[in-house]
Design an enzyme around this catalytic site. Structure first.
Site, PDB file in Angstrom:
ATOM      1  CE  LYS A   1      31.173  78.116  17.957  1.00  0.00           C
ATOM      2  NZ  LYS A   1      31.351  78.890  19.208  1.00  0.00           N
TER       3      LYS A   1
ATOM      4  CB  SER B   1      32.149  76.171  21.982  1.00  0.00           C
ATOM      5  OG  SER B   1      31.851  77.490  21.572  1.00  0.00           O
TER       6      SER B   1
ATOM      7  CB  SER C   1      33.384  79.828  22.901  1.00  0.00           C
ATOM      8  OG  SER C   1      32.845  78.925  23.820  1.00  0.00           O
TER       9      SER C   1
END
Lengths: 95, 485
Positions: free
Chosen positions: B76, B151, B175
């Site tokens: 990420k 997310s 997330s």
């Protein structure tokens, strides 16, 4: 309670975010719906509850106050959008 | 070998070890997949040259003693990577190239893995659909009109589409677990303090926690073992002995007590979620676990609490983006204050600005007690609910999300409906507990649904074991048509 446009502009000022006049209405609507949701908490009586300030059952560690790194000025300045050799440069603040 | 990228991380590691495939061939196979999957928009940055070089280096001098020997991984874009742009999905960090490596990614590299690229995410991890990213929304490989969750949406999309053998995300309110649920993959949010937060772009420091996202529970245990560990540089890092989660993985869960919280049966919950939950209970019961009804009475107050605590911490954390030391800087404004205001207005997206304003307001003079202090008190009650329950049970089983993946654009005009997506995941962050989302079934449209196992603090091994047993008996398999290539 409800947030009016003036209040939102004041909070934006505190947060150092300029708000586009055209967007103030929709922002006011969104924030009010969020605060209406948040205010469900008022249903609860919390008079006798201690606030939770740390999720860990341990206190913060302390360490000896000594320098563990240094001489990294170039690395620190590397990502600055505007610099002058050894300094960050900002718009003029004193006449 | 043509199908190597379909396989789980543990199978891939085995193939590398037995020299069935070289690290270079493996890396090339992923690069090819990534180049064919641009439509998914899962990557912000790729580091192919660097990855190929690292793969060659490994092949020349293989060290198979490590947990992640010779494996390329995409992560990420919230983890700072040395000399590789790190954006947090924001325009304000669009030009930011860290001169340091986050502890968690450094741990992965120290275990033999190397970087393949940086994955798209909601801006500053604020979102549940990956639609708030400055770099555009990510598409769910399950269907071209679906969000991948958020997310960590780039992470879930890339993993499900075979663009990385495993990945890592961060979880502040769901997330990792919600995108895992939306893509039929496994996601773990570890106990607060188990993985170092150092070098992760901060959102809400008392809630943020990094964790693995993988295809199987075994992979999840390998990744957790590699990424976790004490770190002096994080003041809330827990100092404890490192555990061998993968070596200790067991599928015998006989006699374990599983709590079923009645408050997670919410109004208007789709019938399919309820049926999925029933299916999960049956699987665990058939494996010899004991189901126990429990109550977590303050569950409904978790989201309102979260939407005070998280924005408050975010408004403080994001004060650092001032256009002076790093990141974007506006050219407009006649003085320093106007430069700040324009930089932040142009650099942040709408959702981030909304949350900074909420946070600034709840912390402002005259409102602090009514909002922030109140939320800290309710947070105490939510934690106590879990503490009380864990005197009676070993783990708690709930659905991961109140629905399957929704359509792109479906919830963007109504922030509260977007926030409600995290209703089952947020309480865990507030209480600092570990929780694992497992793929468990499909809805009638054929979209994946997940179940969540919540554990006691630092009891990751137990929920991984339950998940491992569950996985073997659930029969879930992701079958994704590669419509994008």
């Amino acid at each position: 309670m409800s947030l009016d446009k003036e209040k939102i502009k004041h909070v934006a000022k505190l947060a150092r975010i300029s708000v586009d006049e055209a967007k103030v209405d929709s922002l006011t609507k969104d924030l009010n719906s969020i605060f209406k949701f948040i205010e469900q908490l008022n249903e609860l009586n919390t008079d006798k509850v201690e606030p939770l300030t740390s999720i860990l059952n341990q206190s913060l560690r302390s360490r000896t106050d000594e320098i563990s790194d240094g001489k990294i000025r170039e690395k620190i300045l590397k990502n600055s959008p505007k610099k002058n050799e050894e300094f960050f440069v900002v718009p003029k603040v004193v006449e | 070998m043509s199908n190597i990228t379909n396989q789980s991380l543990s199978e891939i590691l085995e193939s590398i070890k037995s020299k069935k495939i070289s690290s270079l061939e493996l890396t090339q196979a992923y690069i090819k997949n990534i180049e064919n999957a641009k439509k998914l928009n899962a990557f912000v940055t790729t580091t192919f040259d660097q990855a190929l070089e690292n793969a060659k280096k490994f092949d020349n001098k293989p060290n198979n003693e490590q947990l992640l020997s010779g494996v390329p991984l995409a992560v990420k874009d919230l983890f700072c990577t040395e000399n590789v742009k790190t954006t947090a999905g924001s325009n304000i960090l669009n030009n930011f190239v860290p001169s340091y490596e986050s502890t968690v990614t450094k741990n992965l590299w120290n275990n033999g893995a190397f970087l393949l690229g940086k994955l798209n995410c909601d801006e500053f991890a604020m979102g549940s659909s990956n639609e708030t990213s400055f770099f555009g929304n990510v598409i769910n490989p399950i269907g071209d009109h679906l969000v991948p969750g958020g997310s960590s949406g780039g992470s879930s999309s890339a993993l499900a589409a075979d663009l990385t053998p495993a990945t890592i995300g961060t979880d502040t309110g769901g997330s990792i677990r919600q995108p895992a649920s939306f893509t039929g993959t496994v996601g773990l949010k570890p106990t607060y303090g188990l993985c170092s937060r150092w070098g992760i772009v901060a959102f809400a420091s008392s809630l943020d926690q990094a964790g693995p996202m993988t295809k199987t529970v075994n992979d999840c245990s390998i990744m957790l073992e590699a990424m976790s560990g004490f770190d002096e540089k994080d003041s809330t890092s827990i100092n404890k002995k490192k555990e061998s989660y993968s070596k200790n993985l067991k599928d015998n869960i006989k006699g374990l007590k599983i709590g079923i919280p009645k408050e997670y049966r919410i109004d208007n919950m789709p019938k399919e979620i309820d049926e999925l939950w029933e299916k999960g209970k049956k699987i665990l019961k058939d494996l010899g676990a004991q189901l126990i009804d429990i109550s977590l009475p303050h569950t409904k107050y978790a989201l309102p609490t979260y939407y005070i605590v998280a924005p408050a911490e975010a408004s403080s954390n994001l004060a650092r983006y001032d256009g002076v030391r790093y990141g974007y800087r506006s050219q407009k404004g006649k003085d320093l204050i106007e430069m700040y205001e324009n930089t932040r207005s142009e650099g942040f997206g709408d959702e981030v600005k909304r949350r900074i304003l909420i946070g600034t307001y709840v912390l402002s003079s005259g409102y602090y007690d009514a909002y922030y202090l109140k939320a800290q008190k309710v947070r105490q009650l939510i934690k106590k609910d879990f503490d009380d329950s864990f005197t009676k049970v070993d783990a708690i089983l709930t659905p991961s999300t109140p629905s399957s993946a929704f359509k792109i654009g479906e919830k963007t005009n109504d922030p509260v409906s977007m926030y409600l997506n995290d209703i089952f995941t947020v309480p865990v962050n507030l209480a600092g507990l570990p929780a694992l989302s497992l793929p468990a079934g499909l809805d009638k449209q054929g979209y994946p649904l997940g179940l969540q196992l919540i554990g006691k603090a630092l009891d990751e091994q137990k929920i991984l074991n339950i998940g491992y047993a569950f996985e073997k008996n659930c029969g879930y398999k992701n079958e994704i048509k590669k419509w994008w290539s």
